[in-house]
Enzyme design. Structure first.
Site, PDB file in Angstrom:
ATOM      1  N   GLN A 151       0.817  -1.213   0.000  1.00 27.15           N
ATOM      2  CA  GLN A 151       0.000   0.000   0.000  1.00 27.15           C
ATOM      3  C   GLN A 151       0.852   1.264   0.000  1.00 27.15           C
ATOM      4  O   GLN A 151       2.056   1.234   0.286  1.00 27.15           O
ATOM      5  CB  GLN A 151      -0.908   0.006   1.232  1.00 27.15           C
ATOM      6  CG  GLN A 151      -2.015  -1.027   1.200  1.00 27.15           C
ATOM      7  CD  GLN A 151      -2.924  -0.900   2.405  1.00 27.15           C
ATOM      8  OE1 GLN A 151      -2.818  -1.657   3.347  1.00 27.15           O
ATOM      9  NE2 GLN A 151      -3.829   0.064   2.380  1.00 27.15           N
ATOM     10  N   HIS A 152       0.193   2.366  -0.315  1.00 27.91           N
ATOM     11  CA  HIS A 152       0.677   3.737  -0.089  1.00 27.91           C
ATOM     12  C   HIS A 152       1.776   4.225  -1.038  1.00 27.91           C
ATOM     13  O   HIS A 152       1.990   5.425  -1.130  1.00 27.91           O
ATOM     14  CB  HIS A 152       1.217   3.914   1.335  1.00 27.91           C
ATOM     15  CG  HIS A 152       0.273   3.545   2.422  1.00 27.91           C
ATOM     16  ND1 HIS A 152      -0.995   4.068   2.525  1.00 27.91           N
ATOM     17  CD2 HIS A 152       0.420   2.704   3.488  1.00 27.91           C
ATOM     18  CE1 HIS A 152      -1.590   3.572   3.611  1.00 27.91           C
ATOM     19  NE2 HIS A 152      -0.759   2.745   4.202  1.00 27.91           N
ATOM     20  N   ASP A 177      -2.327  -4.835  -0.090  1.00 28.25           N
ATOM     21  CA  ASP A 177      -1.951  -6.130   0.468  1.00 28.25           C
ATOM     22  C   ASP A 177      -2.808  -6.543   1.658  1.00 28.25           C
ATOM     23  O   ASP A 177      -3.192  -7.724   1.772  1.00 28.25           O
ATOM     24  CB  ASP A 177      -0.467  -6.165   0.820  1.00 28.25           C
ATOM     25  CG  ASP A 177       0.003  -5.000   1.674  1.00 28.25           C
ATOM     26  OD1 ASP A 177      -0.827  -4.185   2.108  1.00 28.25           O
ATOM     27  OD2 ASP A 177       1.225  -4.896   1.904  1.00 28.25           O
TER      28      ASP A 177
END
EC number: 2.7.1.17
Length: 481
Positions: free
Chosen positions: A81-82, A239
C-alpha cells in the site's frame, strides 16, 4: 500435477521485498504452480524502488509457474500500500517510487493535518489521519523537494495500479488501495477535490476506481507475459485488503499480520474515523471496511536485533526488567517518525536471549495496543486471533502474542494469503461469487488453534511505563542537525 477441477486463475503479491505469483484452481483453491522474484529497496531515511523491477519480478515469477500460467483465465494483483508511483507521458517512471516505509514526509504529514482542519477533519473526511506512510504526504514531500519531478508527472499510481495498468493499458485502482492514499473520501467513496487542490494534484492524473466485482480490463497484446490476449484482469487491491480476502474473514474476526510491517485489522460494517490517528479507516476490497493499525517495525526489526546479538531468531529467554522498543525505522504506531530503538533496564546479568525476547515483546506490544481500537465494541473478546505473515510460524512470535494478548491464537496453514486473496478476487470474476466466499470455500483460514494463556500484565505495564517516560526522547529522535 493432477488436472485442475476448474478454471485456473493467477493471484499476485507485489510486496516490499519481492513479487510472488500463484496459479490456483478456482474450483478447489489448490495451488498448482508458484514463483517468486526479489526487489531491491534503498536504505537510509528514504525507502525507494524502481517500479520497473516489479514488472521484471512479475515476469520472472510467472516464468517459474510454467505452463499453468498460460492456461489462466483471470489474474489479479495485490500489492504494497501507499507507495507513490509517478509516471511520465510515455508511462515510464519519472523517479523511483516512494514506498510506504519512507518516513521523510513526516513534516508534510504534520503540516497537512494542521492546514486542513486538524485530525478530526481528516478522520471524518478520509477515515484516517495522515502519517508519513500515506501517499498524500509523499506527494507533498515530492512537490517541496523535487518540483521538477512533479512537473514531469502525467499519471500518479499505487504499486498494484502500476502493474495492473501494464497488463491492461488502463489506469485503474480499487477502493481498498485508494483508501490508503489520503485523497480518497471514505464518506462519498470518491476522490476528495479539496484535498487534491490543497496539495496541487490534478485529479485527471489519478486512476479510475473500479467497483468490487467489476472487471478492470483484459490483458492487452505485447505484454511479454504468459497470458492470452483477452484474459480477464480484476481490479486488484492493497496487500492487507487482499489478505483479508484470502482469509475470507467475517466482521469481528481479529487478524495480526507479522511481516516487514506489523498490522492488526478486522472487517467491519461501520465506516471507521479515529481522530487519534491510531486506526486507519481503510476500505476493504468488497464493500465493507477494514479498520487497521500498522507498525513500521516488526519481523525485520526483531531479526536485526537477533543479528546484532549473534543469535538465532528463536533463541529467546524469559527475563524480568529489560525493555526494548525496536523502533529502528521510526514508528507509525505509536506515531514517532523520528524515533530510534530504545533499551532500558540493562543489567550485568541480562542475557542476549532476554534482550531478544524484549525485542519481541516491544514489537507485539505496539500491535496489541491498537487491537481494541480496531475491533468493534460488540466483537467477541475471546475469539481466536488469526496470526498470519512471515513471522506467524515462528514459535517465539506465537508464544509472545499468546502471552501478551491472553487470547487463543490460530495460525492458518495456507501461505501467501495476499496472493491467495488476489486469486480469490480473480476467481470471483469467473464465478460471480463474493471473493471472501470463494476463500471460505477454499478453507484458507484452517489451521491449529493455540489455547489462551494468562495475560502478562506485568510486562505490558512495564513497557507502557517506559514508553510514556521516554516519549520526549523518542519524539526528538537522534537527528541533531
Amino acid at each position: 500435477m493432477s488436472a485442475a477441477e476448474g478454471p485456473l486463475v493467477v493471484g499476485v503479491d507485489t510486496s516490499t521485498q519481492s513479487t510472488k505469483a500463484l496459479v490456483v484452481d478456482a474450483a478447489t483453491g489448490r495451488v498448482v504452480a508458484s514463483g517468486q522474484a526479489p526487489h531491491t529497496v534503498t536504505s537510509g531515511a528514504g525507502r525507494e524502488s524502481d517500479p520497473r523491477q516489479w514488472w521484471d519480478a512479475l515476469t520472472e515469477a510467472l516464468r517459474q509457474c510454467g505452463q499453468a500460467a498460460h492456461e489462466a483465465a483471470a489474474v489479479s494483483i495485490g500489492g504494497q500500500q501507499h507507495g507513490l508511483v509517478t509516471l511520465d507521458a510515455h508511462g515510464e517512471p519519472v523517479r523511483p517510487a516512494l514506498l510506504w516505509n519512507d518516513v521523510r514526509s513526516a513534516p508534510q504529514a504534520h503540516r497537512l493535518t494542521e492546514e486542513l482542519g486538524g485530525t478530526k477533519f481528516w478522520a471524518e473526511r478520509t477515515g484516517s489521519v495522515p502519517a508519513a506512510s500515506f501517499t498524500v504526504t509523499k506527494w507533498a514531500w515530492l512537490a517541496e523537494h523535487e518540483p521538477e519531478a512533479v512537473r514531469a508527472t502525467r499519471a500518479v499510481r499505487l504499486p498494484h495500479d502500476y502493474l495492473t495498468e501494464r497488463l491492461t493499458g488502463q489506469g485503474t485502482t480499487d477502493r481498498g488501495d485508494a483508501s490508503g492514499t489520503g485523497w480518497w473520501a471514505s464518506g462519498t467513496e470518491a476522490y476528495d477535490e479539496e484535498i487534491l487542490a490543497h496539495v496541487g494534484l490534478d485529479p485527471t492524473l489519478l486512476p479510475r476506481v473500479v467497483r468490487p466485482g467489476e472487471v478492470a480490463g483484459t490483458v492487452r497484446e505485447g505484454h511479454g507475459l504468459p497470458f492470452s490476449k483477452g484474459t480477464l484482469v480484476a481490479c486488484g487491491t492493497g496487500d492487507n485488503a487482499a489478505a483479508a480476502l484470502g482469509l475470507g474473514i467475517r466482521p469481528g474476526t481479529p487478524v495480526m499480520s507479522l511481516g516487514t510491517s506489523g498490522t492488526v485489522y478486522a472487517v467491519s460494517r461501520r465506516r471507521p474515523a479515529d481522530p487519534t490517528g491510531t486506526v486507519a479507516g481503510f476500505a476493504d476490497a468488497r464493500g465493507d471496511w477494514l479498520p487497521l493499525a500498522c507498525t513500521l517495525n516488526c519481523t525485520l526489526a526483531v531479526d536485526r536485533v537477533a543479528t546484532l546479538l549473534g543469535l538465532d531468531r528463536e533463541a529467546v529467554l524469559p527475563g524480568d526488567g529489560v525493555t526494548l522498543l525496536p523502533f529502528l525505522d521510526g514508528e507509525r504506531t505509536p506515531n514517532l517518525p523520528n524515533a530510534s530503538g530504545l533499551l532500558h533496564g540493562l543489567r550485568h546479568d541480562t542475557t542476549g536471549g532476554q534482550l531478544l525476547q524484549a525485542a519481541y515483546d516491544g514489537a507485539v506490544y505496539s500491535l496489541l495496543g491498537a487491537l481494541d481500537r480496531v475491533l468493534d465494541e460488540d466483537a467477541d473478546p475471546s475469539a481466536p486471533l488469526l496470526l498470519i505473515g512471515g513471522g506467524a510460524r515462528g514459535a517465539a512470535w506465537q508464544q509472545t502474542v499468546r502471552r501478551l494478548s491472553g487470547r487463543p491464537v490460530q495460525v492458518p496453514e495456507a501461505r501467501e494469503l495476499v496472493a491467495l486473496g488476489a486469486a480469490a478476487q480473480a476467481a470471483g470474476l469467473l464465478t460471480g461469487e463474493d471473493p471472501a466466499a470463494v476463500a471460505r470455500r477454499w478453507d484458507t483460514a484452517a489451521g491449529p488453534v493455540l489455547e489462551a494463556v494468562e495475560r502478562d500484565e506485568e510486562t505490558l505495564a512495564r513497557i507502557a511505563g517506559v514508553l510514556s517516560d521516554a516519549a520526549p526522547l523518542l519524539e526528538r529522535g537522534t537527528d541533531t542537525a
